[in-house]
Design an enzyme around this catalytic site. Structure first.
Site, short mmCIF file in Angstrom:
data_model
loop_
_atom_site.label_atom_id
_atom_site.label_comp_id
_atom_site.label_asym_id
_atom_site.label_seq_id
_atom_site.Cartn_x
_atom_site.Cartn_y
_atom_site.Cartn_z
N HIS A 102 -35.29 -83.49 32.65
CA HIS A 102 -35.12 -82.48 31.61
C HIS A 102 -36.17 -82.74 30.53
CE1 HIS A 102 -30.94 -82.78 33.21
NE2 HIS A 102 -30.85 -81.50 32.91
N ASP A 105 -35.15 -85.30 27.99
CA ASP A 105 -34.91 -86.65 28.51
C ASP A 105 -36.18 -87.48 28.37
OD1 ASP A 105 -32.35 -85.96 29.32
OD2 ASP A 105 -32.99 -85.40 31.33
N GLU A 233 -28.76 -73.91 39.72
CA GLU A 233 -27.81 -74.93 40.17
C GLU A 233 -26.39 -74.47 39.90
OE1 GLU A 233 -26.67 -79.53 39.08
OE2 GLU A 233 -28.78 -78.97 39.25
N GLU A 269 -25.49 -78.98 44.21
CA GLU A 269 -25.02 -80.34 43.95
C GLU A 269 -23.73 -80.58 44.72
OE1 GLU A 269 -23.07 -82.83 40.34
OE2 GLU A 269 -25.11 -82.06 39.96
N HIS A 272 -20.60 -80.56 42.56
CA HIS A 272 -20.29 -79.20 42.11
C HIS A 272 -19.63 -78.39 43.22
CE1 HIS A 272 -23.58 -79.34 38.73
NE2 HIS A 272 -22.61 -80.23 38.57
N ASP A 297 -28.82 -81.77 45.03
CA ASP A 297 -28.51 -82.94 44.22
C ASP A 297 -27.49 -83.75 45.00
OD1 ASP A 297 -30.19 -82.27 42.19
OD2 ASP A 297 -28.66 -81.94 40.68
N ASP A 308 -16.78 -84.04 37.03
CA ASP A 308 -18.09 -84.32 37.58
C ASP A 308 -18.44 -85.79 37.43
OD1 ASP A 308 -20.43 -83.66 38.78
OD2 ASP A 308 -21.27 -82.50 37.13
N ASP A 310 -20.47 -87.74 39.46
CA ASP A 310 -21.85 -88.09 39.79
C ASP A 310 -21.95 -89.49 40.40
OD1 ASP A 310 -22.97 -85.68 38.87
OD2 ASP A 310 -22.92 -86.39 36.81
N ASP A 340 -28.76 -87.21 41.66
CA ASP A 340 -28.20 -86.90 40.34
C ASP A 340 -26.92 -87.73 40.19
OD1 ASP A 340 -27.44 -85.82 37.96
OD2 ASP A 340 -27.08 -83.80 38.71
#
Length: 441
Positions: A102, A105, A233, A269, A272, A297, A308, A310, A340
């Site tokens: 991003h 980031d 996404e 993802e 997701h 992802d 979520d 991850d 991710d």
């Protein structure tokens, strides 16, 4: 190159029998599977945000991870440069061909739009130097349109057109940076493109705004000559009660309604997909059938925790079924497998970041081998073809061609024998998959 991981050398491939936790057991980058190397099949990427821009905090506690560049007392630009140097040390030693970011980031937001853009440009120049030195490429970039207070009511779907304009400028700049860094894709993640309550939401208006925003993004892509793919996404909820990009099917319907189905694909993802009530493989199959499959992802959730998480992928079975659909779809073009993923808050050793990614990479490599074995064996495909064989015959083809009316079909039903059901053999096919989970090498 930095020395944040001085005790780690380049991660080698050591084979399935190794007990070295800092070596690959299944990922042999140069091994050829179905005419392509594992490196080209899987196109692994490391995400910048969870790995280097997150210190392990959650809603109940402060950070636990060793990320000294996140110390707020440091000069923001100097800290961002240090963070980037460490990130590329990690990418190079892990041996993954791609990374993702991003905009905010890699660089701190400034007091104004121009200052923020200048910060991103400065760090992008540093990233370009690291890419040149390491050979690591950019899988995709994206703009952070969800963290700042200005986006609390969304970006493209915000009730204030000035916020829409700010977000459009941010995406235009981030797409320019992605293009400059040779990015293979650009992702639009609508983190707050949804609603918390219909009491204050004009859904029709917000959907029209979102469509306008996407058209602007496509127009800018062509204006600057970016050859990569624009990806959306999907996510069903969190942080909003309802996201407009709920799942792959929802995204396709939206794209088709607004004439964007040939311009935008999806970045799916795994977690997701779970949150939307689907399997990972289902989301890939839907996207592939609609012609919008783009990238992945690769992560995981938890069946008992409905948010979520991850996590790094560890289930070869779940990932094998996903890889099977990816291979059936023809594999990746511009997309790839981006981790991710977050370390757990108690995984505080510096080399835990390597161990987690090595495990995720081996999981996906093993899944590729299982999917390849299932396709090579052919039993799954033969069974499916036989199950639908009637539709390939004369009667089935006439039905699909629209040559028979309901009246004609009623006459056939009145004169024909009772159709005889045939077993779907689900358990047999599940057992077949299990067999290859053990034997595929």
């Amino acid at each position: 190159m930095t020395d944040f991981f001085p005790e780690i050398d380049t991660i080698p491939y050591a084979g399935p029998d190794t007990d070295n936790p800092l070596a690959f057991r299944w990922y042999d980058a140069d091994r050829v599977v179905r005419g392509r190397t594992m490196r080209d099949h899987l196109r692994f990427a490391v995400c910048y945000w969870h790995s280097f821009n997150w210190d392990g905090f959650d809603i109940f506690g402060d950070g636990t991870l060793d990320r000294p560049w996140l110390d707020r007392s440091l000069d923001p630009i100097a800290a961002a440069e240090r963070k980037m140097d460490v990130a590329f040390e990690f990418f190079a030693k892990l041996g993954t061909p791609f990374w993702c970011f991003h905009d905010f980031d890699i660089a701190p937001e400034g007091a104004t739009f121009k200052e923020s853009a200048a910060n991103v440009d400065r760090l992008a120049d540093r990233a370009a130097e690291h890419q040149q030195q390491t050979g690591v490429e950019l899988l995709w970039g994206t703009a952070k349109l969800f963290a700042n207070r200005r986006y609390m009511a969304g970006a493209a779907t915000n009730p204030d057109p000035e916020v829409f304009a700010y977000a459009a400028g941010q995406v235009a700049h981030c797409m320019d940076v992605t293009h400059r860094l040779g990015g293979h894709n650009y992702v639009l993640w609508g983190g707050r493109e949804g609603y918390d309550t219909l009491l204050n939401t004009d859904m029709a208006r917000e959907l029209d705004q979102l469509a306008r925003f996407l058209h602007l993004a496509v127009e800018h892509k062509h204006r600057i000559g970016f050859q990569g793919t624009i990806l959306i996404e999907p996510k069903p909820f969190e942080p909003t009660k309802h996201q407009y990009d709920y799942d792959s099917a929802t995204v396709f319907g939206f794209l088709q309604r607004h004439g964007l189905e040939d311009e935008i694909k999806v970045n799916i993802e795994v977690n997701h997909a779970t949150l939307s009530g689907h399997d990972f493989a289902h989301e890939i199959a839907v996207a592939a059938n609609c012609g919008i499959f783009g990238s992945i992802d690769a992560n995981a959730g938890d069946d008992r925790l409905g948010w979520d998480l991850d996590r790094f992928p560890v289930s070869v079975e779940a990932m094998s079924l996903g890889m099977l659909e990816i291979l059936r779809a023809g594999g990746f073009t511009t997309g790839g497998l981006n981790f991710d993923c977050k370390l757990r808050r108690q995984s505080i050793a510096r080399d835990d970041l390597f161990r987690a990614h090595i495990g995720g990479i081996d999981t996906m490599a093993r899944a590729l081998l299982v999917a390849d074995a299932l396709i090579t064996d052919g039993e799954l495909d033969r069974f499916r073809a036989d199950r639908y064989a009637g539709w390939d015959g004369e009667f089935g083809q006439r039905l699909l061609a629209g040559e028979l009316s309901f009246e004609a079909l009623r006459e056939r039903a009145e004169s024909a024998a009772e159709p005889q059901p045939v077993s779907g053999r689900q358990e047999h096919l599940e057992n077949l998959v299990n067999r290859y989970l053990v034997t595929a090498r």
